[in-house]
Scaffold this active site. Structure first.
Site, PDB file in Angstrom:
ATOM      1  N   GLU A  71       1.648  74.119 -47.866  1.00  0.00           N
ATOM      2  CA  GLU A  71       1.026  74.828 -46.741  1.00  0.00           C
ATOM      3  C   GLU A  71       1.817  76.074 -46.337  1.00  0.00           C
ATOM      4  OE1 GLU A  71       0.341  71.990 -43.584  1.00  0.00           O
ATOM      5  OE2 GLU A  71      -1.502  71.344 -44.531  1.00  0.00           O
TER       6      GLU A  71
ATOM      7  N   GLU B  87      -5.534  67.231 -48.798  1.00  0.00           N
ATOM      8  CA  GLU B  87      -5.101  66.385 -47.684  1.00  0.00           C
ATOM      9  C   GLU B  87      -6.227  66.284 -46.681  1.00  0.00           C
ATOM     10  OE1 GLU B  87      -1.578  67.438 -45.504  1.00  0.00           O
ATOM     11  OE2 GLU B  87      -0.551  68.135 -47.288  1.00  0.00           O
TER      12      GLU B  87
HETATM   13  C1  GLA Z   1      -0.147  68.855 -43.119  1.00  0.00           C
HETATM   14  C2  GLA Z   1       1.069  68.730 -44.011  1.00  0.00           C
HETATM   15  C3  GLA Z   1       1.511  67.320 -44.179  1.00  0.00           C
HETATM   16  C4  GLA Z   1       1.467  66.585 -42.869  1.00  0.00           C
HETATM   17  C5  GLA Z   1       0.073  66.619 -42.324  1.00  0.00           C
HETATM   18  C6  GLA Z   1      -0.037  65.824 -41.032  1.00  0.00           C
HETATM   19  O1  GLA Z   1      -1.324  68.847 -43.798  1.00  0.00           O
HETATM   20  O2  GLA Z   1       0.890  69.297 -45.277  1.00  0.00           O
HETATM   21  O3  GLA Z   1       2.815  67.335 -44.684  1.00  0.00           O
HETATM   22  O4  GLA Z   1       2.344  67.188 -41.982  1.00  0.00           O
HETATM   23  O5  GLA Z   1      -0.271  67.961 -42.065  1.00  0.00           O
HETATM   24  O6  GLA Z   1      -1.269  65.962 -40.413  1.00  0.00           O
END
Ligand code: GLA
Ligand code: ZN
Length: 661
Positions: A151, A307
């Protein structure tokens, strides 16, 4: 054909952080992964401090054992390069590797993503780690995908330190060549801002009043590019030392700081993280928009939901869980809109750390839970859906969307503070969603020839190339609609002279001579046909230059003046119509452009078609908490239930069907 040559199935899995658990638990993990149908897990995202506990001292034995265990169980790895959260020693070694906010506050370790994107110390350490990982695991049979960093820009989209200032100056020198060209582009004749030396230029640090808008736009470009440089640095190592395995990084939907059009060219597949708020009724529609954006970024070749939450997260207020069935429904939404994999954050809920209360595939309460049963059910279903792979969503409509225009639009100092691009995009998107008309997103300079209709909500910054692209599009017989405050500035952020929107004036057959933004409490309405609708935020003073009037303002100082116009295929909407009026405009535009819905479905039922080579799958998704009945053509098989339906299908509350003939 699947996105990952090693896994010819719909991907299913999640982030796996085994370093948080004793190795005995790993055995149970893989057993449960198999039970749930997991075929890929993302490992190592936050493992840097364990992989390199002291500078240059690497420890890989635990990761060796883990990858072997996964491999022995037929589970693949999306192996992360672990560079998203540097170990505490990096900050001690070089405190300047830490990022600095606009106000000059340094951000310290103890959380994550505490690195300055311009830090050579950080980049060198990251490169060395990736070289180690690539050499050691490049040929590992379990490794199906590389997951670079995590991210990018999530917590630290921009750093305002001196290293970044120097990096920014270098970037500006490359972009403009000479100081004169640079001064011209930034319009520094204004407010005594002329620069006599490159070294005088600063990032847009905290300042007494509005900053120079051209500086703000270039800064956003630079920040996105600085992160991209880091990604490309890691990518180059992986390509050189571990060739043959696809490489990606996880995007974050409509994430303002990073220009994903530019980034998408450099990933082997588009991966995305999505966290629609279960407490927010509109989040299901927004989620579809994100999925469509990802499909569009991936050039329609397929993308992966990297995710999502099984249920609640820990960063909303409050963190509402997903109602039974909604995790499954959301997963099929993504699949319907082109995803080729459904993954979660995370596999097993953490016992400690800042994300203790984020839900997971294996919750704290273990496997005698409804959420685990839903995870197992979904994995079982997806395992039967190989026929989805490689099918495409065919959209005849594109919403034009450009990060640069977004950045420029939201620099303060505009006629109205209410011009937030996501709001404008979502209003138009929802109208298409409710009519089950498939929509792509497209960059305004992209080849639009495959579309019949494009809509440009608040396309504030418009390049000459984009303007001629749109002219060609309409000249070719297609339909385009522009909302107010589009085509106002060029790529430098300078107003385009000659009457707004100057580059579209001829195409639209109108000129806007004045903006009349609305105070929040001032009523405003327009009349479209026989019907009166409320509108908000904005009114344009439109003079006709060949266009015909489609709708007029119905009250206030502009009463009776044009609000909506068309000039052949080029439509203009000089206000922000309410949802009802937007839906009506979309109906008219769709009729005009001969664009059809996927299927006629009752309100709250989302219908999307994926097809290829004679295969056609119709996804029906019931977002309502009541049963819903959908008329279908002839007899169709539901791939999920195995049932045959004739003439109509009844969907459970939050139910899904994937129909094929
Ligand atoms: C993001 C991050 C993860 C985690 C999630 C939690 O997507 O990539 O590592 O922190 O949020 O919601
Ligand atoms: Zn910095």
């Amino acid at each position: 054909m699947s996105l990952l040559p090693k896994i010819p199935h719909v991907l299913y899995g999640g982030d796996y952080n085994p370093e948080q658990w004793p190795e005995e638990v790993w055995e149970e993990d893989v057993r449960l992964m198999r039970e749930a149908g997991v075929n890929i897990v993302t490992v190592g995202v936050f493992s840097w401090a364990l992989l390199e506990p002291r500078p240059g001292e690497y420890v890989f034995d635990w990761l060796d054992r883990l990858l072997e265990l996964l491999h022995a169980n037929g589970i693949h790895a999306d192996l992360a390069t672990a560079t998203a959260s540097p170990p505490p020693w990096l900050a001690k070694l070089d405190p300047e590797s830490l990022p600095v906010t606009r106000e000059g506050v340094r951000l310290w370790p103890g959380s994550r993503q505490h690195y300055c994107p311009s830090s050579v110390t950080y980049a060198d350490a990251a490169r060395a780690l990736v070289e180690q990982l690539a050499a050691r695991y490049g040929k590992h049979p379990a490794v199906a995908l590389w997951h670079v960093n995590n991210e990018y820009g999530c917590h630290v989209p921009a750093c305002y330190c001196d290293q970044c200032a120097a990096h920014f100056r270098h970037w500006l020198q490359e972009r403009y060549g000479s100081l004169d060209a640079f001064n011209e582009a930034w319009g520094t004749a204004f407010w005594s801002q002329r620069y006599g030396d490159w070294d005088e230029i600063q990032p847009p640090r905290a300042a007494p009043a509005f900053r120079n808008p051209s500086q703000e736009i270039d800064w956003q470009r630079f920040c996105s590019d600085a992160l991209l440089e880091l990604f490309l640095m890691e990518r180059a190592v992986l390509e050189r030392d571990a060739p043959g395995t696809p490489i990606t990084t996880n995007f974050m939907s409509f994430f303002k700081p990073v220009d994903y059009w530019k980034w998408a060219r450099h990933v082997d597949l588009v991966a995305d993280d999505e966290y629609p708020d279960p407490a927010e009724p509109s989040s299901a529609v927004d989620f579809s928009a994100s999925c469509d954006l990802m499909r569009s970024l991936g050039s329609r070749a397929g993308w992966v939901l990297m995710e999502q939450a099984v249920s609640a997260v820990n960063w909303l207020t409050p963190n509402v869980p997903k109602h039974p069935g909604k995790m499954r429904l959301g997963s099929y939404q993504a699949l319907a809109r082109g995803a080729e994999g459904i993954l979660f954050f995370q596999w097993r809920a953490s016992q400690f750390g800042a994300e203790q209360f984020v839900s997971a595939m294996v919750p704290h309460a273990g496997t005698s839970t409804r959420s685990w049963r839903e995870v197992v059910q979904l994995g079982g279903e997806l395992a039967q859906l190989d026929s989805v792979l490689g099918t495409q969503v065919e959209a005849d409509v594109a919403l034009l969307f450009d990060w640069e225009s977004w950045w420029a639009l939201e620099v303060p100092g505009k006629p109205s503070p209410n011009l937030l691009l996501p709001d404008q995009i979502k209003r138009w998107y929802r109208a298409f969603w409710e009519q089950n008309i498939a929509v792509d997103f497209a960059h305004p300079e992209a080849d639009l020839s495959r579309y019949r209709l494009v809509v440009a909500p608040n396309l504030y910054l418009l390049t000459d190339d984009a303007a001629s692209n749109l002219e060609r599009f309409v000249d070719g017989g297609s339909t385009a609609a522009f909302s107010f405050f589009s085509g106002i500035v060029d790529s430098r952020g300078h107003v385009r002279l000659g009457g707004y929107p100057a580059p579209l004036r001829k195409l639209l057959g109108i000129v806007v001579t004045e903006f009349w933004p609305l105070p929040d409490d001032e009523p405003c309405s327009i009349v479209l046909g026989e019907q009166r609708y409320a509108c908000e935020h904005w009114r344009d003073w439109i003079e006709l230059e060949g266009a015909e009037v489609v709708g007029t303002f119905a009250d206030g100082w502009l009463e009776g003046r044009p609000a909506v116009t068309r000039n052949g295929g080029a439509w203009y909407v000089g206000t922000r119509p309410n949802p009802g009026a937007t839906a009506e405009l979309v109906r008219r535009l769709a009729t005009e452009a001969k664009v059809a819905s996927s299927v006629a479905a009752p309100p709250g039922v989302e219908a999307v078609r994926r097809s290829a080579d004679g295969r056609s799958l119709l996804f029906l998704l019931n977002h309502g908490s009541q049963e819903a009945s959908v008329e279908i053509a002839g007899e169709q098989l539901d791939l999920l239930s195995g049932a045959k339906h004739s003439g109509r299908v009844v969907l459970d509350p939050f139910g899904v069907a994937v129909l094929t003939t």
